[in-house]
Motif scaffolding. Structure first.
Motif, PDB file in Angstrom:
ATOM      1  N   ASN A 208      85.600  16.544 -40.935  1.00 50.41           N
ATOM      2  CA  ASN A 208      85.479  15.278 -40.431  1.00 50.41           C
ATOM      3  C   ASN A 208      85.973  15.209 -38.910  1.00 50.41           C
ATOM      4  O   ASN A 208      86.282  14.195 -38.485  1.00 50.41           O
ATOM      5  CB  ASN A 208      86.468  14.359 -41.302  1.00 50.41           C
ATOM      6  CG  ASN A 208      85.924  14.281 -42.814  1.00 50.41           C
ATOM      7  OD1 ASN A 208      84.868  13.738 -43.144  1.00 50.41           O
ATOM      8  ND2 ASN A 208      86.855  15.013 -43.470  1.00 50.41           N
ATOM      9  N   PHE A 209      85.836  16.214 -38.456  1.00 54.06           N
ATOM     10  CA  PHE A 209      86.266  16.503 -36.917  1.00 54.06           C
ATOM     11  C   PHE A 209      85.405  15.369 -36.029  1.00 54.06           C
ATOM     12  O   PHE A 209      84.256  15.094 -35.808  1.00 54.06           O
ATOM     13  CB  PHE A 209      85.923  17.612 -36.183  1.00 54.06           C
ATOM     14  CG  PHE A 209      86.911  17.914 -35.170  1.00 54.06           C
ATOM     15  CD1 PHE A 209      88.304  18.570 -35.076  1.00 54.06           C
ATOM     16  CD2 PHE A 209      86.296  17.780 -33.699  1.00 54.06           C
ATOM     17  CE1 PHE A 209      88.797  18.590 -34.021  1.00 54.06           C
ATOM     18  CE2 PHE A 209      86.968  17.979 -32.759  1.00 54.06           C
ATOM     19  CZ  PHE A 209      88.326  18.563 -32.787  1.00 54.06           C
ATOM     20  N   ASN A 210      86.227  14.704 -35.440  1.00 55.50           N
ATOM     21  CA  ASN A 210      85.500  13.527 -34.334  1.00 55.50           C
ATOM     22  C   ASN A 210      85.553  14.073 -32.801  1.00 55.50           C
ATOM     23  O   ASN A 210      86.425  14.171 -32.191  1.00 55.50           O
ATOM     24  CB  ASN A 210      86.610  12.307 -34.268  1.00 55.50           C
ATOM     25  CG  ASN A 210      86.124  11.114 -33.391  1.00 55.50           C
ATOM     26  OD1 ASN A 210      84.735  11.130 -33.384  1.00 55.50           O
ATOM     27  ND2 ASN A 210      86.654  10.213 -33.213  1.00 55.50           N
ATOM     28  N   PHE A 211      84.419  14.501 -32.775  1.00 54.97           N
ATOM     29  CA  PHE A 211      84.171  15.349 -31.312  1.00 54.97           C
ATOM     30  C   PHE A 211      84.091  14.069 -30.317  1.00 54.97           C
ATOM     31  O   PHE A 211      84.178  14.242 -28.859  1.00 54.97           O
ATOM     32  CB  PHE A 211      82.511  16.151 -31.280  1.00 54.97           C
ATOM     33  CG  PHE A 211      82.818  17.253 -32.262  1.00 54.97           C
ATOM     34  CD1 PHE A 211      83.107  18.488 -31.517  1.00 54.97           C
ATOM     35  CD2 PHE A 211      82.481  17.206 -33.513  1.00 54.97           C
ATOM     36  CE1 PHE A 211      83.356  19.781 -31.780  1.00 54.97           C
ATOM     37  CE2 PHE A 211      82.597  18.573 -34.159  1.00 54.97           C
ATOM     38  CZ  PHE A 211      83.014  19.625 -33.516  1.00 54.97           C
ATOM     39  N   SER A 212      83.714  12.544 -30.605  1.00 55.36           N
ATOM     40  CA  SER A 212      83.535  11.768 -29.663  1.00 55.36           C
ATOM     41  C   SER A 212      85.041  11.648 -28.923  1.00 55.36           C
ATOM     42  O   SER A 212      84.851  10.908 -27.611  1.00 55.36           O
ATOM     43  CB  SER A 212      83.039  10.499 -30.139  1.00 55.36           C
ATOM     44  OG  SER A 212      84.282   9.977 -31.194  1.00 55.36           O
ATOM     45  N   ASP A 213      85.944  12.015 -29.277  1.00 60.08           N
ATOM     46  CA  ASP A 213      87.263  12.021 -28.618  1.00 60.08           C
ATOM     47  C   ASP A 213      87.194  12.719 -27.530  1.00 60.08           C
ATOM     48  O   ASP A 213      87.926  12.464 -26.271  1.00 60.08           O
ATOM     49  CB  ASP A 213      88.518  12.361 -29.585  1.00 60.08           C
ATOM     50  CG  ASP A 213      88.794  11.665 -30.748  1.00 60.08           C
ATOM     51  OD1 ASP A 213      88.511  10.324 -30.619  1.00 60.08           O
ATOM     52  OD2 ASP A 213      89.637  12.184 -31.801  1.00 60.08           O
ATOM     53  N   PHE A 214      86.382  13.634 -27.154  1.00 62.79           N
ATOM     54  CA  PHE A 214      86.387  14.630 -25.788  1.00 62.79           C
ATOM     55  C   PHE A 214      85.507  13.972 -25.006  1.00 62.79           C
ATOM     56  O   PHE A 214      85.119  14.694 -23.793  1.00 62.79           O
ATOM     57  CB  PHE A 214      86.026  15.902 -26.318  1.00 62.79           C
ATOM     58  CG  PHE A 214      87.036  16.688 -27.289  1.00 62.79           C
ATOM     59  CD1 PHE A 214      88.363  17.087 -26.878  1.00 62.79           C
ATOM     60  CD2 PHE A 214      86.811  16.352 -28.773  1.00 62.79           C
ATOM     61  CE1 PHE A 214      89.045  17.763 -27.748  1.00 62.79           C
ATOM     62  CE2 PHE A 214      87.883  16.803 -29.656  1.00 62.79           C
ATOM     63  CZ  PHE A 214      89.045  17.664 -29.083  1.00 62.79           C
ATOM     64  N   GLN A 215      84.731  12.884 -25.243  1.00 65.27           N
ATOM     65  CA  GLN A 215      84.051  12.359 -24.217  1.00 65.27           C
ATOM     66  C   GLN A 215      83.107  12.911 -23.166  1.00 65.27           C
ATOM     67  O   GLN A 215      83.045  13.542 -21.993  1.00 65.27           O
ATOM     68  CB  GLN A 215      84.783  11.437 -23.168  1.00 65.27           C
ATOM     69  CG  GLN A 215      85.754  10.635 -23.708  1.00 65.27           C
ATOM     70  CD  GLN A 215      86.845   9.761 -23.023  1.00 65.27           C
ATOM     71  OE1 GLN A 215      87.010  10.231 -21.828  1.00 65.27           O
ATOM     72  NE2 GLN A 215      87.085   8.646 -23.264  1.00 65.27           N
ATOM     73  N   ARG A 216      82.310  14.007 -24.089  1.00 61.62           N
ATOM     74  CA  ARG A 216      81.414  14.817 -23.249  1.00 61.62           C
ATOM     75  C   ARG A 216      81.755  15.959 -22.724  1.00 61.62           C
ATOM     76  O   ARG A 216      81.271  16.655 -21.789  1.00 61.62           O
ATOM     77  CB  ARG A 216      80.379  13.851 -22.560  1.00 61.62           C
ATOM     78  CG  ARG A 216      79.436  12.859 -23.110  1.00 61.62           C
ATOM     79  CD  ARG A 216      78.544  12.051 -22.146  1.00 61.62           C
ATOM     80  NE  ARG A 216      78.015  11.117 -22.887  1.00 61.62           N
ATOM     81  CZ  ARG A 216      77.105  10.227 -22.529  1.00 61.62           C
ATOM     82  NH1 ARG A 216      76.821  10.374 -21.242  1.00 61.62           N
ATOM     83  NH2 ARG A 216      76.505   9.232 -22.995  1.00 61.62           N
ATOM     84  N   GLU A 217      83.080  16.330 -22.980  1.00 59.19           N
ATOM     85  CA  GLU A 217      83.656  17.424 -22.311  1.00 59.19           C
ATOM     86  C   GLU A 217      83.738  18.485 -23.417  1.00 59.19           C
ATOM     87  O   GLU A 217      84.700  19.511 -23.472  1.00 59.19           O
ATOM     88  CB  GLU A 217      85.054  17.143 -21.675  1.00 59.19           C
ATOM     89  CG  GLU A 217      84.885  16.197 -20.631  1.00 59.19           C
ATOM     90  CD  GLU A 217      84.335  16.915 -19.370  1.00 59.19           C
ATOM     91  OE1 GLU A 217      84.752  18.006 -19.269  1.00 59.19           O
ATOM     92  OE2 GLU A 217      83.626  16.169 -18.612  1.00 59.19           O
ATOM     93  N   GLU A 218      82.989  18.432 -24.394  1.00 59.09           N
ATOM     94  CA  GLU A 218      83.169  19.294 -25.618  1.00 59.09           C
ATOM     95  C   GLU A 218      83.123  20.809 -25.154  1.00 59.09           C
ATOM     96  O   GLU A 218      83.924  21.846 -25.791  1.00 59.09           O
ATOM     97  CB  GLU A 218      82.122  19.225 -26.756  1.00 59.09           C
ATOM     98  CG  GLU A 218      82.462  17.759 -27.275  1.00 59.09           C
ATOM     99  CD  GLU A 218      81.316  16.870 -26.855  1.00 59.09           C
ATOM    100  OE1 GLU A 218      81.054  16.741 -25.645  1.00 59.09           O
ATOM    101  OE2 GLU A 218      80.666  16.072 -27.701  1.00 59.09           O
ATOM    102  N   GLU A 219      81.905  21.015 -24.308  1.00 59.45           N
ATOM    103  CA  GLU A 219      81.649  22.540 -23.843  1.00 59.45           C
ATOM    104  C   GLU A 219      83.022  23.238 -23.117  1.00 59.45           C
ATOM    105  O   GLU A 219      83.205  24.268 -23.156  1.00 59.45           O
ATOM    106  CB  GLU A 219      80.364  22.637 -23.147  1.00 59.45           C
ATOM    107  CG  GLU A 219      79.991  24.284 -22.941  1.00 59.45           C
ATOM    108  CD  GLU A 219      78.588  24.227 -22.474  1.00 59.45           C
ATOM    109  OE1 GLU A 219      78.265  25.520 -22.177  1.00 59.45           O
ATOM    110  OE2 GLU A 219      77.885  23.203 -22.362  1.00 59.45           O
TER     111      GLU A 219
END
Length: 589
Positions: A517-528
């Motif tokens: 259920n990880f929320n990738f949106s917390d990283f605001q397009r800085e995921e990479e």
């Protein structure tokens, strides 16, 4: 591959045909925002929706209480049933045939036994209902007239009649049931090598679970007897009194119709029937046993507004006080109806009518007000000694509220009743040791995540599980995440996300649920960028650990040749750390 005894393809098809949004909409009011659907969580009390449903992946997650699952688990939780029953419910809904379990013989035998018990109970209650309308059921029919029960109540509660000691035995034998199955179902008992109906000669109330299955019986004597006026059938594999709420099937129906705004809890089955006759359809009762935590949890699932309306006698008061303790700290709006001395809800209805009882329910007191009035009636507040006892008891009850902001209104009431200055009461309530049970954080399985950088490990595993585009496929993650092999093995299976819940014990694995259920949106397009940082952070930790081990070995090694080898390795690691090199973790050499 098999999961919980079923093929993964079959379970995937079951979930596909029962999309989680459609199923959840039968229980929740939802709003779509973007790709997700949102609702107030049904598993804990909240005012702002934090319960998220991802229809594409077929999973739900609550950002408040962290509850997570697929459509099968959702149905299990909402219906309070086990995995197998949830699978059957969903399969029946879409016309899928449940395949034979690929599990052990013992499990199959247990499931078969349960099905036979439920089948016997189903036949039995329908036969009792038929008996009620026969010519030889005059005793039961007269009692029904006396209690002013209408055809509506008889049909809603499936009330029946047991004619004698052997009628149901002969009937069930004719339907192919063995004596052992009748005994296992609790319908019959055996004495002197003879089997007999345990509710013989009584008015019979079938007990239904929330799935609308008959799981047992309660019965009332119609004539004076040396035995108990009411009796329940024995506990079985499908019927445990400490967990059963009488009328829960009708309560569930009200909730589905969105007509449930409160639950009224009374003492006995006849009170429930009488209350329904009077228009109070949200009334239920426990099964002639003290309220348990299982009862409390079951009721909370349906509504967080509870009104206790027990009999106005000593036993009813005692039961009310115990119920208050059971509901305390359960985050429900708990109110108490104090019935007149010696009266039960049925008598109030017969004597004063529905309007009077409605007035009493509308005027139900918050449980703390009830406690104050109850103890006030037991002590003479004009007597200094008795006043002191009263204050000590009530301050103890106020203290259990657990929050100073909740203390004040009740301290003011005690001040008005006793004329004791409120500053004195405040000091007393704050200085005494708290009597509330301490909240103990539930123990969760220890994960290796505690041995490394928690955020970095979670992000890497989540990125792999969710197949993010930025994942570097050249990395050998089993070398990098040595202690997380079981999670990497799950990721390698390339299962649909909802299929992960079919793995035994998956929903209890804290780390697995967090990466699922990880929320990738917390990283605001800085995921990479963050992924690269995490990758190096874990690699750096491993290199430094190896560096430390080699340094210790170098200092204690007396072999000059070996010391030279160690020095070369240390030099290489130092260069890798300087250049942030991942070559040791490259899977393609």
């Amino acid at each position: 591959m098999q999961n919980r005894g079923f093929g993964v393809d079959w379970l995937s098809e079951l979930k596909r045909k029962n999309d989680i949004v459609s199923i959840a909409s039968n229980y929740l009011q939802m709003e779509q925002k973007g790709r997700r659907f949102w609702a107030c969580c049904p598993f804990h009390n909240e005012k702002t929706p934090s319960f998220s449903i991802n229809n594409e992946d077929g999973i739900y997650y609550c950002f408040g209480c962290k509850e997570s699952g697929d459509v099968i688990k959702f149905v299990q939780k909402m219906e309070n049933i086990d995995f197998m029953d949830a699978v059957k419910l969903l399969a029946d809904k879409v016309g899928m045939e449940v395949p034979e379990l690929a599990s052990g013989d013992k499990r199959k035998e247990t499931q078969k036994q349960k099905e036979r018990i439920l089948s016997a109970l189903d036949y039995a209650y329908k036969h009792y209902v038929e008996n009620l309308y026969n010519k030889d059921a005059v005793l039961a029919q007269n009692y029904i007239k006396k209690r002013k029960l209408t055809r509506r109540e008889l049909e809603d509660f499936k009330i029946g009649y047991s004619k004698n000691w052997t009628d149901i035995v002969d009937y069930l034998k004719g339907k192919g049931f063995s004596e052992k199955e009748m005994l296992d179902a609790g319908i019959c008992a055996k004495k002197n090598n003879r089997i007999y109906d345990v509710v013989a000669g009584r008015l019979v109330f079938p007990i239904f679970n929330s799935f609308n299955e008959c799981i047992g019986f309660s019965a009332r004597a119609l004539e004076k007897t040396d035995f108990a006026k009411y009796l329940n059938t024995a506990e079985t594999m499908v019927f445990q009194k400490g967990r059963v709420v009488f009328g829960i099937n009708l309560l569930k129906s009200l909730k589905h119709q969105q007509l449930l705004n409160k639950i009224i809890l009374v003492e006995g089955q006849m009170d429930v029937v009488a209350m329904h006759r009077g228009g109070f359809k949200s009334t239920v009762a426990c099964m002639g046993t003290a309220l348990t935590k299982d009862h409390v949890q079951e009721l909370k699932r349906y509504c967080d507004k509870i009104v206790i309306c027990f009999d106005g006698d000593g036993a009813g008061t005692k039961a009310t006080l115990r119920a208050i303790e059971m509901f305390r700290n359960e985050n429900v709006d708990l109110k108490i109806v104090a019935l007149p001395e010696g009266k039960d809800p049925d008598e109030i209805l017969n004597t004063y009518g529905s309007e009077k009882l409605q007035e009493m329910i509308d005027g139900a007191k918050p449980f703390m007000d009830y406690l104050i009035e109850h103890y006030q009636s037991k002590y003479n507040l004009d007597n200094a000694e008795e006043k002191g006892r009263f204050v000590k008891i009530i301050l103890g009850e106020i203290r259990k509220l657990g929050s100073a902001t909740l203390f004040e209104p009740y301290l003011e009431k005690i001040r008005d009743l006793t004329k004791i200055p409120i500053d004195v009461l405040r000091r007393e309530v704050n200085n005494e040791p708290k009597t509330t049970a301490k909240f103990v954080q539930p123990k969760t399985p220890q994960n290796p995540v505690e041995k490394s950088d928690e955020k970095a490990v979670k992000f890497l595993l989540a990125s792999l599980l969710h197949k993010k585009d930025f994942v570097d496929t050249r990395i050998d993650y089993e070398k990098l995440l040595v202690e997380y092999k079981k999670y990497l093995d799950i990721i390698k299976q390339n299962l649909p996300l909802s299929a992960i819940f079919d793995i035994e014990g998956a929903s209890e694995d804290v780390l697995l649920m967090e990466i699922l259920n990880f929320n990738f949106s917390d990283f605001q397009r800085e995921e990479e960028r963050y992924y690269r940082e995490c990758l190096w952070k874990i690699a750096e930790q491993q290199l430094k650990k190896r560096q430390e081990e080699l340094n210790i070995e170098y200092k204690t090694c007396e072999d000059l040749m070996r010391r030279g080898e160690i020095a070369k390795k240390l030099g290489k690691i130092a260069l890798q750390l300087k250049n942030k090199s991942l070559e040791d973790f490259n899977g393609r050499r």
